[in-house]
Design a protein around this motif. Sequence first.
Motif, PDB file in Angstrom:
ATOM      1  N   THR A  27      33.909  31.101  47.157  1.00 36.37           N
ATOM      2  CA  THR A  27      34.800  32.178  47.597  1.00 36.37           C
ATOM      3  C   THR A  27      33.962  33.409  47.896  1.00 36.37           C
ATOM      4  O   THR A  27      33.172  33.848  47.057  1.00 36.37           O
ATOM      5  CB  THR A  27      35.841  32.520  46.521  1.00 36.37           C
ATOM      6  OG1 THR A  27      36.677  31.383  46.282  1.00 36.37           O
ATOM      7  CG2 THR A  27      36.707  33.692  46.966  1.00 36.37           C
ATOM      8  N   ARG A  47      38.083  36.466  51.099  1.00 37.40           N
ATOM      9  CA  ARG A  47      39.017  37.484  50.636  1.00 37.40           C
ATOM     10  C   ARG A  47      38.500  38.864  51.023  1.00 37.40           C
ATOM     11  O   ARG A  47      37.357  39.213  50.709  1.00 37.40           O
ATOM     12  CB  ARG A  47      39.194  37.415  49.115  1.00 37.40           C
ATOM     13  CG  ARG A  47      39.956  36.193  48.638  1.00 37.40           C
ATOM     14  CD  ARG A  47      41.376  36.135  49.201  1.00 37.40           C
ATOM     15  NE  ARG A  47      42.160  37.292  48.795  1.00 37.40           N
ATOM     16  CZ  ARG A  47      42.904  37.323  47.698  1.00 37.40           C
ATOM     17  NH1 ARG A  47      42.959  36.274  46.889  1.00 37.40           N
ATOM     18  NH2 ARG A  47      43.607  38.400  47.407  1.00 37.40           N
ATOM     19  N   GLY A  49      38.435  42.716  50.491  1.00 42.41           N
ATOM     20  CA  GLY A  49      38.735  43.668  49.436  1.00 42.41           C
ATOM     21  C   GLY A  49      37.472  44.086  48.711  1.00 42.41           C
ATOM     22  O   GLY A  49      36.393  43.535  48.923  1.00 42.41           O
ATOM     23  N   GLU A  53      37.051  46.330  42.374  1.00 38.63           N
ATOM     24  CA  GLU A  53      38.421  46.601  41.975  1.00 38.63           C
ATOM     25  C   GLU A  53      38.964  45.427  41.160  1.00 38.63           C
ATOM     26  O   GLU A  53      38.924  44.272  41.597  1.00 38.63           O
ATOM     27  CB  GLU A  53      39.300  46.823  43.212  1.00 38.63           C
ATOM     28  CG  GLU A  53      38.941  48.054  44.019  1.00 38.63           C
ATOM     29  CD  GLU A  53      39.317  49.337  43.288  1.00 38.63           C
ATOM     30  OE1 GLU A  53      40.183  49.270  42.383  1.00 38.63           O
ATOM     31  OE2 GLU A  53      38.742  50.397  43.618  1.00 38.63           O
ATOM     32  N   SER A  55      41.947  44.593  40.593  1.00 44.39           N
ATOM     33  CA  SER A  55      43.082  43.929  41.234  1.00 44.39           C
ATOM     34  C   SER A  55      42.638  42.773  42.119  1.00 44.39           C
ATOM     35  O   SER A  55      43.281  41.711  42.140  1.00 44.39           O
ATOM     36  CB  SER A  55      43.893  44.937  42.044  1.00 44.39           C
ATOM     37  OG  SER A  55      43.078  45.582  43.016  1.00 44.39           O
ATOM     38  N   LEU A  56      41.544  42.969  42.854  1.00 42.43           N
ATOM     39  CA  LEU A  56      41.042  41.887  43.712  1.00 42.43           C
ATOM     40  C   LEU A  56      40.533  40.728  42.869  1.00 42.43           C
ATOM     41  O   LEU A  56      40.828  39.563  43.148  1.00 42.43           O
ATOM     42  CB  LEU A  56      39.931  42.399  44.627  1.00 42.43           C
ATOM     43  CG  LEU A  56      39.278  41.316  45.502  1.00 42.43           C
ATOM     44  CD1 LEU A  56      40.266  40.796  46.530  1.00 42.43           C
ATOM     45  CD2 LEU A  56      38.025  41.822  46.175  1.00 42.43           C
ATOM     46  N   GLU A  58      41.351  39.930  39.869  1.00 41.60           N
ATOM     47  CA  GLU A  58      42.479  39.251  39.231  1.00 41.60           C
ATOM     48  C   GLU A  58      43.205  38.346  40.222  1.00 41.60           C
ATOM     49  O   GLU A  58      43.656  37.255  39.859  1.00 41.60           O
ATOM     50  CB  GLU A  58      43.447  40.286  38.664  1.00 41.60           C
ATOM     51  CG  GLU A  58      42.899  41.024  37.447  1.00 41.60           C
ATOM     52  CD  GLU A  58      43.776  42.206  37.045  1.00 41.60           C
ATOM     53  OE1 GLU A  58      43.569  42.728  35.934  1.00 41.60           O
ATOM     54  OE2 GLU A  58      44.656  42.605  37.852  1.00 41.60           O
ATOM     55  N   SER A  59      43.292  38.790  41.470  1.00 45.02           N
ATOM     56  CA  SER A  59      44.031  38.017  42.473  1.00 45.02           C
ATOM     57  C   SER A  59      43.355  36.693  42.797  1.00 45.02           C
ATOM     58  O   SER A  59      44.026  35.736  43.198  1.00 45.02           O
ATOM     59  CB  SER A  59      44.206  38.841  43.755  1.00 45.02           C
ATOM     60  OG  SER A  59      42.968  39.000  44.453  1.00 45.02           O
ATOM     61  N   VAL A  60      42.021  36.634  42.641  1.00 45.13           N
ATOM     62  CA  VAL A  60      41.310  35.369  42.902  1.00 45.13           C
ATOM     63  C   VAL A  60      41.117  34.570  41.622  1.00 45.13           C
ATOM     64  O   VAL A  60      40.508  33.504  41.644  1.00 45.13           O
ATOM     65  CB  VAL A  60      39.941  35.615  43.579  1.00 45.13           C
ATOM     66  CG1 VAL A  60      40.121  36.314  44.911  1.00 45.13           C
ATOM     67  CG2 VAL A  60      38.991  36.382  42.670  1.00 45.13           C
ATOM     68  N   HIS A  61      41.635  35.098  40.488  1.00 46.07           N
ATOM     69  CA  HIS A  61      41.498  34.429  39.185  1.00 46.07           C
ATOM     70  C   HIS A  61      40.028  34.182  38.854  1.00 46.07           C
ATOM     71  O   HIS A  61      39.584  33.053  38.666  1.00 46.07           O
ATOM     72  CB  HIS A  61      42.277  33.114  39.170  1.00 46.07           C
ATOM     73  CG  HIS A  61      43.755  33.294  39.405  1.00 46.07           C
ATOM     74  ND1 HIS A  61      44.602  33.801  38.443  1.00 46.07           N
ATOM     75  CD2 HIS A  61      44.511  33.056  40.509  1.00 46.07           C
ATOM     76  CE1 HIS A  61      45.838  33.861  38.933  1.00 46.07           C
ATOM     77  NE2 HIS A  61      45.809  33.417  40.192  1.00 46.07           N
TER      78      HIS A  61
END
Length: 222
Positions: A27, A47, A49, A53, A55-56, A58-61
């Motif tokens: 990724t 991705r 971003g 951050e 938030s980014l 966390e969004s990709v785990h």
Amino acid sequence: MKVAIAGAGAVGRSIARELLENEHEVTLLERNPDHIDVDAIPGAHWRLGDACELSLLESVHLEDFDVVIAASGDDKVNVVVSLLAKTEFAVPRVVARVNDPRNEWLFDEAWGVDVAVSTPRMLASLVEEAVAVGDLVHLMEFRTGQANLIEITLPVDTPWGGKPLRKLQLPRDAALVTILRGSRVIVPQADEPLEGGDELLFVAITEVEDELRELLLHPQPR
């Protein structure tokens, strides 16, 4: 192996291609839209971003990844990404690119870095390795455990020529990883005889490097 690469510049894309060729899942995290080129590396997940951050990440785990590589051209970004990967997501292995050798002191366990890769230092080491016979050359430093990957090329007239590896009484905390002999890569075996010109690769802590140097390059007659 599941790998996240922060920074999809030339370095990050090159790493991604190599890992994909070896059938790893990759990724790429990139904050610059101009660097997003899905067609160039279609096998990777992309991705857009800022990898600094939460938030980014966390969004990709990110907690599900085996390795995070901080490969951007900004040392500050690479340090922050490394720290977040290790402390917030407990990623087992964090590798960070060092762009400016003056910043190497930052890239340690305190900032979540397991392995720091300094391109200028690595190039210098490769130059030394290519020309240095009869000396010890540092190839890479492993932050975890404070061990180094080092190389010693035996002189052509080495006293160890023809003697089996079992005769080597290596110091504690030093391990012979492999022997490079011409085009051959030799797995160390007790009965394998040494030859002049052999390149010996060791993993060893700094404290025993002088012992290794004396043992292999200045052996005392017996």
